[in-house]
Design a protein around this motif. Sequence first.
Motif, PDB file in Angstrom:
ATOM      1  N   HIS A  26       0.609  -1.206  -0.127  1.00 50.46           N
ATOM      2  CA  HIS A  26      -0.031  -0.061   0.058  1.00 50.46           C
ATOM      3  C   HIS A  26       0.836   1.443  -0.039  1.00 50.46           C
ATOM      4  O   HIS A  26       2.041   1.256   0.189  1.00 50.46           O
ATOM      5  N   LEU A  27       0.378   2.362  -0.529  1.00 47.63           N
ATOM      6  CA  LEU A  27       0.958   3.499  -0.718  1.00 47.63           C
ATOM      7  C   LEU A  27      -0.346   4.520  -0.078  1.00 47.63           C
ATOM      8  O   LEU A  27      -1.476   4.735  -0.365  1.00 47.63           O
ATOM      9  N   THR A  28       0.187   5.458   0.931  1.00 45.50           N
ATOM     10  CA  THR A  28      -0.871   6.220   1.754  1.00 45.50           C
ATOM     11  C   THR A  28      -0.330   7.749   1.555  1.00 45.50           C
ATOM     12  O   THR A  28       0.802   8.192   1.710  1.00 45.50           O
ATOM     13  N   VAL A  29      -1.390   8.471   1.415  1.00 42.17           N
ATOM     14  CA  VAL A  29      -1.148  10.188   1.637  1.00 42.17           C
ATOM     15  C   VAL A  29      -1.687  10.403   3.062  1.00 42.17           C
ATOM     16  O   VAL A  29      -2.926  10.328   3.263  1.00 42.17           O
ATOM     17  N   PHE A  30      -0.963  10.918   3.683  1.00 43.77           N
ATOM     18  CA  PHE A  30      -1.565  11.323   4.978  1.00 43.77           C
ATOM     19  C   PHE A  30      -1.281  12.807   5.096  1.00 43.77           C
ATOM     20  O   PHE A  30      -0.175  13.459   5.638  1.00 43.77           O
ATOM     21  N   GLN A  31      -2.359  13.384   5.305  1.00 41.07           N
ATOM     22  CA  GLN A  31      -2.547  14.857   5.387  1.00 41.07           C
ATOM     23  C   GLN A  31      -2.743  15.300   6.841  1.00 41.07           C
ATOM     24  O   GLN A  31      -3.557  14.437   7.582  1.00 41.07           O
ATOM     25  N   PRO A  32      -2.372  16.493   7.317  1.00 43.98           N
ATOM     26  CA  PRO A  32      -2.546  16.806   8.681  1.00 43.98           C
ATOM     27  C   PRO A  32      -3.840  17.121   8.999  1.00 43.98           C
ATOM     28  O   PRO A  32      -4.901  17.417   7.985  1.00 43.98           O
ATOM     29  N   PHE A  34      -1.696  15.237  12.114  1.00 45.64           N
ATOM     30  CA  PHE A  34      -0.909  13.800  12.054  1.00 45.64           C
ATOM     31  C   PHE A  34      -1.089  12.795  13.377  1.00 45.64           C
ATOM     32  O   PHE A  34      -0.385  12.137  13.536  1.00 45.64           O
ATOM     33  N   THR A  35      -2.209  13.465  14.242  1.00 43.43           N
ATOM     34  CA  THR A  35      -2.186  12.723  15.426  1.00 43.43           C
ATOM     35  C   THR A  35      -3.702  12.096  15.726  1.00 43.43           C
ATOM     36  O   THR A  35      -4.055  11.711  17.022  1.00 43.43           O
ATOM     37  N   VAL A  36      -4.443  12.185  14.747  1.00 50.71           N
ATOM     38  CA  VAL A  36      -5.624  11.189  14.850  1.00 50.71           C
ATOM     39  C   VAL A  36      -5.460   9.731  15.138  1.00 50.71           C
ATOM     40  O   VAL A  36      -4.933   9.307  14.411  1.00 50.71           O
ATOM     41  N   PRO A  42     -12.488   9.715   9.761  1.00 51.14           N
ATOM     42  CA  PRO A  42     -13.868   9.498   9.238  1.00 51.14           C
ATOM     43  C   PRO A  42     -14.098   8.223   8.391  1.00 51.14           C
ATOM     44  O   PRO A  42     -13.079   7.651   8.080  1.00 51.14           O
ATOM     45  N   PRO A  43     -15.327   8.145   8.345  1.00 52.88           N
ATOM     46  CA  PRO A  43     -15.559   6.687   7.842  1.00 52.88           C
ATOM     47  C   PRO A  43     -15.151   6.768   6.288  1.00 52.88           C
ATOM     48  O   PRO A  43     -14.975   7.850   5.551  1.00 52.88           O
ATOM     49  N   GLN A  44     -14.998   5.414   5.587  1.00 49.62           N
ATOM     50  CA  GLN A  44     -14.541   5.604   4.199  1.00 49.62           C
ATOM     51  C   GLN A  44     -15.599   6.159   3.347  1.00 49.62           C
ATOM     52  O   GLN A  44     -16.722   6.098   3.585  1.00 49.62           O
ATOM     53  N   ASP A  45     -15.006   7.016   2.370  1.00 53.34           N
ATOM     54  CA  ASP A  45     -16.045   7.547   1.231  1.00 53.34           C
ATOM     55  C   ASP A  45     -15.653   6.845  -0.032  1.00 53.34           C
ATOM     56  O   ASP A  45     -14.525   7.077  -0.861  1.00 53.34           O
ATOM     57  N   PRO A  46     -16.556   6.005  -0.563  1.00 55.03           N
ATOM     58  CA  PRO A  46     -16.072   5.088  -1.636  1.00 55.03           C
ATOM     59  C   PRO A  46     -16.048   5.895  -3.002  1.00 55.03           C
ATOM     60  O   PRO A  46     -15.126   5.672  -3.619  1.00 55.03           O
ATOM     61  N   VAL A  85      -7.618  -5.941  -9.568  1.00 55.12           N
ATOM     62  CA  VAL A  85      -8.329  -5.372  -8.490  1.00 55.12           C
ATOM     63  C   VAL A  85      -7.195  -4.679  -7.481  1.00 55.12           C
ATOM     64  O   VAL A  85      -6.386  -5.238  -7.118  1.00 55.12           O
ATOM     65  N   VAL A  86      -7.704  -3.587  -7.107  1.00 57.49           N
ATOM     66  CA  VAL A  86      -7.092  -2.678  -6.159  1.00 57.49           C
ATOM     67  C   VAL A  86      -7.821  -2.495  -5.038  1.00 57.49           C
ATOM     68  O   VAL A  86      -9.302  -2.475  -5.280  1.00 57.49           O
ATOM     69  N   HIS A  87      -7.525  -2.025  -3.888  1.00 60.92           N
ATOM     70  CA  HIS A  87      -8.257  -1.374  -2.667  1.00 60.92           C
ATOM     71  C   HIS A  87      -7.803  -0.126  -2.697  1.00 60.92           C
ATOM     72  O   HIS A  87      -6.541   0.380  -2.499  1.00 60.92           O
ATOM     73  N   ALA A  88      -8.877   0.808  -2.548  1.00 59.34           N
ATOM     74  CA  ALA A  88      -8.714   2.238  -2.234  1.00 59.34           C
ATOM     75  C   ALA A  88      -9.691   2.852  -1.230  1.00 59.34           C
ATOM     76  O   ALA A  88     -10.541   2.142  -0.826  1.00 59.34           O
ATOM     77  N   ALA A  89      -8.928   3.760  -0.418  1.00 60.37           N
ATOM     78  CA  ALA A  89      -9.607   4.310   0.843  1.00 60.37           C
ATOM     79  C   ALA A  89      -9.266   5.775   0.865  1.00 60.37           C
ATOM     80  O   ALA A  89      -8.364   6.335   0.320  1.00 60.37           O
ATOM     81  N   ALA A  90     -10.411   6.215   1.318  1.00 57.57           N
ATOM     82  CA  ALA A  90     -10.538   7.771   1.735  1.00 57.57           C
ATOM     83  C   ALA A  90     -11.173   7.972   3.017  1.00 57.57           C
ATOM     84  O   ALA A  90     -12.455   7.838   3.152  1.00 57.57           O
ATOM     85  N   TRP A  91     -10.250   8.288   3.888  1.00 52.17           N
ATOM     86  CA  TRP A  91     -10.850   8.482   5.386  1.00 52.17           C
ATOM     87  C   TRP A  91     -10.521   9.893   5.757  1.00 52.17           C
ATOM     88  O   TRP A  91      -9.313  10.260   6.179  1.00 52.17           O
ATOM     89  N   GLY A  92     -11.190  10.720   5.305  1.00 48.47           N
ATOM     90  CA  GLY A  92     -10.792  12.391   5.570  1.00 48.47           C
ATOM     91  C   GLY A  92      -9.626  12.723   4.764  1.00 48.47           C
ATOM     92  O   GLY A  92      -9.584  12.633   3.579  1.00 48.47           O
TER      93      GLY A  92
END
Length: 241
Positions: A26-32, A34-36, A42-46, A85-92
């Motif tokens: 996996h590769l993740t973009v982690f925006q501020p 950074f302490t959550v 937030p829940p997944q936004d498909p 097949v890929v898995h993608a996530a958007a949690w806030g």
Amino acid sequence: MARMTNTEYWTSAPDRTVRGSMGLCHLTVFQPPFTVDARSLPPQDPARARAFAGSSEGIEEVLEDLGPRSVLTPLPSSVRADLDVVHAAAWGGMLSLVSPAFATDGNDEPLRSAATELRERFPDARIVGRVAYRGGMEHTEDVVWLPDGAMFHASGWPDDEPFVVSGDPHAVIVSLELKGWQLDNVGVDLREPANEIEWARLAGLALGPSDPWGWEEMEATAFRVRHSEDAVRNMEGLYFV
């Protein structure tokens, strides 16, 4: 809905057996901020996850939504059609992609390439990637890229050679303000030979308490995609002999 398998660039049949297997991928973009805590994200936004997948390097189009998956659910990797097949996530403020195209046996650096593209798009984010591919022996590729420019990239065969580290892991540790006990807790000691260091664990510290990958209740979305011609060519060279 009918299963979609026509992705143009493959020369291997959809039912051809895949060689090897994936671990972390996996590769993740982690925006501020950074302490959550991960469980407070937030829940997944498909819809946002689909848009992120479709805009990612190596993916030309998202073809099909296959539904939710726990982050603990591995990518399917039995036959060639699974590699679409890929898995993608958007949690806030956290976006992530899990893709078989990130895996490598050392002949290229797909994770670093994708991280470079994301660094340009999200300069204020922490870019964190962890990939392991097992094809007889295990090959790993890990990357951390921080907003202040501190970064490291480590790629190779754990406990073997060659193993190449670029950037400055010490600068990453300083930028993250990591303490000695935090490194000790995950078994990271930069005095060890590069091929004996648990680089994925150091990368995990860049996500801190927001690291979502150990929580069954965290959901991503599975998508069937059309990979780019270059991505398909690389995967055919990796997963098939």
